[in-house]
Design an enzyme around this catalytic site. Structure first.
Site, mmCIF file in Angstrom:
data_model
loop_
_atom_site.group_PDB
_atom_site.id
_atom_site.type_symbol
_atom_site.label_atom_id
_atom_site.label_comp_id
_atom_site.label_asym_id
_atom_site.label_seq_id
_atom_site.Cartn_x
_atom_site.Cartn_y
_atom_site.Cartn_z
ATOM 1 N N LYS A 59 -15.522 0.145 32.229
ATOM 2 C CA LYS A 59 -16.313 -0.145 33.435
ATOM 3 C C LYS A 59 -15.754 -1.356 34.186
ATOM 4 O O LYS A 59 -16.061 -1.539 35.351
ATOM 5 C CB LYS A 59 -17.788 -0.355 33.075
ATOM 6 C CG LYS A 59 -18.018 -1.436 32.049
ATOM 7 C CD LYS A 59 -19.483 -1.509 31.674
ATOM 8 C CE LYS A 59 -19.731 -2.444 30.500
ATOM 9 N NZ LYS A 59 -19.490 -1.861 29.205
ATOM 10 N N LYS A 119 -15.083 -13.616 22.445
ATOM 11 C CA LYS A 119 -16.131 -13.829 23.457
ATOM 12 C C LYS A 119 -16.279 -15.305 23.787
ATOM 13 O O LYS A 119 -16.588 -15.652 24.921
ATOM 14 C CB LYS A 119 -17.474 -13.242 22.990
ATOM 15 C CG LYS A 119 -17.492 -11.727 23.076
ATOM 16 C CD LYS A 119 -18.905 -11.183 23.207
ATOM 17 C CE LYS A 119 -18.884 -9.672 23.313
ATOM 18 N NZ LYS A 119 -20.204 -9.060 23.233
ATOM 19 N N LYS A 157 -7.667 1.765 28.038
ATOM 20 C CA LYS A 157 -8.809 2.672 27.889
ATOM 21 C C LYS A 157 -9.704 2.633 29.137
ATOM 22 O O LYS A 157 -9.784 1.603 29.813
ATOM 23 C CB LYS A 157 -9.609 2.351 26.622
ATOM 24 C CG LYS A 157 -10.416 1.067 26.662
ATOM 25 C CD LYS A 157 -11.465 1.046 25.563
ATOM 26 C CE LYS A 157 -12.596 0.106 25.957
ATOM 27 N NZ LYS A 157 -13.800 0.219 25.187
HETATM 28 P P1 ATP Z 1 -16.074 -1.038 28.373
HETATM 29 O O1 ATP Z 1 -16.848 -2.313 28.504
HETATM 30 O O2 ATP Z 1 -14.630 -1.282 28.075
HETATM 31 O O3 ATP Z 1 -16.323 -0.079 29.491
HETATM 32 P P2 ATP Z 1 -18.082 -0.100 26.750
HETATM 33 O O4 ATP Z 1 -18.711 -1.452 26.525
HETATM 34 O O5 ATP Z 1 -18.714 0.790 27.746
HETATM 35 O O6 ATP Z 1 -16.562 -0.304 27.073
HETATM 36 P P3 ATP Z 1 -18.374 0.059 24.052
HETATM 37 O O7 ATP Z 1 -19.714 -0.567 24.024
HETATM 38 O O8 ATP Z 1 -17.180 -0.725 23.603
HETATM 39 O O9 ATP Z 1 -18.023 0.653 25.458
HETATM 40 O O10 ATP Z 1 -18.431 1.385 23.242
HETATM 41 C C1 ATP Z 1 -19.472 2.318 23.268
HETATM 42 C C2 ATP Z 1 -18.923 3.564 22.620
HETATM 43 O O11 ATP Z 1 -18.070 4.256 23.539
HETATM 44 C C3 ATP Z 1 -18.046 3.276 21.402
HETATM 45 O O12 ATP Z 1 -18.293 4.238 20.402
HETATM 46 C C4 ATP Z 1 -16.641 3.375 21.916
HETATM 47 O O13 ATP Z 1 -15.723 3.762 20.908
HETATM 48 C C5 ATP Z 1 -16.787 4.453 22.991
HETATM 49 N N1 ATP Z 1 -15.797 4.252 24.086
HETATM 50 C C6 ATP Z 1 -15.788 3.270 25.004
HETATM 51 N N2 ATP Z 1 -14.774 3.426 25.879
HETATM 52 C C7 ATP Z 1 -14.098 4.550 25.485
HETATM 53 C C8 ATP Z 1 -12.944 5.262 25.979
HETATM 54 N N3 ATP Z 1 -12.280 4.861 27.050
HETATM 55 N N4 ATP Z 1 -12.554 6.378 25.320
HETATM 56 C C9 ATP Z 1 -13.227 6.821 24.239
HETATM 57 N N5 ATP Z 1 -14.330 6.212 23.726
HETATM 58 C C10 ATP Z 1 -14.764 5.081 24.335
#
Ligand code: ATP
Ligand code: LTN
Length: 335
Positions: free
Chosen positions: A202, A117, A199
């Site tokens: 957002k 970060k 993966k």
């Molecule tokens: P990103 O910023 O990449 O969209 P996020 O910030 O929304 O991700 P996190 O805060 O990293 O997501 O994770 C929240 C929960 O959702 C965690 O338990 C994580 O393992 C799960 N998660 C996030 N993205 C995925 C995915 N593409 N597939 C499965 N589980 C996910």
């Protein structure tokens, strides 16, 4: 209440830093809803952690309430789980200060998330970003949980929490329970519809299905999902050769409970033109009641406020007990 004391306790925090998507839902939230039967569960929105990266105040305020509505709509029942906002329970900040004095500069410097970060936000390498794991240790240790469900990326933070707790306990006796990280073994990993190698996230909104997306937007995103250039348009599972199709099959299978063989049979000879909209359709139907319920709840601010209020009360009761013990042990004068 009987039997409740024998249940193991779980606690996890979620940052209200963006809109929830299908990856969050299938990979995490969907599984949480069933856990309340077997565990005593605490989930909180980690708004204090969120401000380690600069936030628009109005957005953070709105998201803190909208996300609560979405979690409840996904099946996290506030009667069966304690749902609260981190900044509503002052004990988190209070214990965090104490634990800062039992955490070493060197061990915080080794945290992968801090290194990541701080290289991404070079203009704002604030002290909160550095001491992020100490606040997280406070979040956890206040509730004396047995398990902390987190993604792989947060495992290091649970490990430093254990180190801090052990250090504290070795000086003052058994104050903190030493928690275990709880990392789902299989947990659906959902990939982006336009980037099947990464993966679903957002940060790539075209390939990301948000829980609050309208059905027509979901349908469009699935129609545009990347599959492959295979001229036969044959639906079969091969993660290496056909990652896009494999991802769609995984989504379809996780929602319908059908096996890959059953899906292959269902779409035999039908091609992607039928398969992609069919996956879109089951996602639309799965998310429809969630979106409608979340929209209804978002309008009921009084109810959501009440959930947060009661959650904070229940959480503070446990948290303050631990905090009082800590204050006493370290020699803060009690009246
Ligand atoms: P990103 O910023 O990449 O969209 P996020 O910030 O929304 O991700 P996190 O805060 O990293 O997501 O994770 C929240 C929960 O959702 C965690 O338990 C994580 O393992 C799960 N998660 C996030 N993205 C995925 C995915 N593409 N597939 C499965 N589980 C996910
Ligand atoms: N750092 C976590 C969110 C988080 C958390 C916690 C998780 C804050 N405090 C306590 C478990 C326990 C994240 O970014 N996912």
């Amino acid at each position: 209440m009987e039997g409740q004391e024998t249940k193991k306790r779980m606690l996890s925090g979620i940052q209200p830093s963006g809109d929830l998507h299908l990856g969050n839902y299938l990979g995490a939230i969907k599984n949480w809803a069933d856990r309340a039967e077997d565990y005593e569960c605490y989930y909180f929105m980690a708004d204090m952690h969120t401000i380690t990266v600069r936030q628009e105040p109005a957005d953070l305020r709105k998201r803190s309430l909208n996300q609560l509505a979405q979690y409840i709509a996904c099946g996290l029942d506030p009667e069966k789980n304690v749902l609260f906002l981190q900044s509503h329970v002052p004990a988190h900040a209070q214990l965090s200060w104490v634990l800062n004095c039992y955490t070493m500069f060197g061990e915080l410097s080794r945290m992968t998330q801090f290194k990541d970060k701080s290289s991404k936000h070079k203009d704002n390498i604030n002290a909160g970003l550095f001491t992020y794991p100490v606040l997280m240790a406070a979040d956890i240790l206040l509730y004396q949980p047995d398990y902390v469900p987190v993604g792989e990326d947060q495992k290091q933070h649970v490990e430093i929490t254990r180190d801090i707790a052990q250090r504290f306990n070795s000086i003052y006796g058994d104050v903190f329970k030493i928690p275990e990280p709880f990392i789902a073994k299989t947990g659906a990993r959902i990939y982006g519809l336009t980037t099947p190698g990464d993966k679903m996230s957002k940060s790539i909104p075209e390939g990301c299905v948000f829980l609050m997306d309208k059905p027509e937007d979901i349908a469009r995103k699935f129609k545009r999902a990347i599959t492959d250039s295979d001229s036969e348009h044959c639906v079969y599972f091969d993660r290496e050769k056909k990652p896009g199709v494999a991802n769609l099959m995984n989504i379809y299978s996780t929602i319908t409970g059908k096996t890959y063989e059953e899906i292959e049979k269902e779409f035999d000879g039908k091609g992607y033109g039928v398969f992609k909209p069919a996956v879109g359709e089951v996602v639309i139907e799965q998310l429809r009641p969630i979106r409608e319920e979340a929209e209804r709840l978002i309008k009921d601010k009084a109810y959501l406020n009440d959930v947060y209020l009661q959650g904070a009360e229940r959480a503070a009761y446990i948290a303050n007990k631990t905090l009082r013990k800590v204050y006493k042990k370290i020699g803060f004068y009690q009246i």
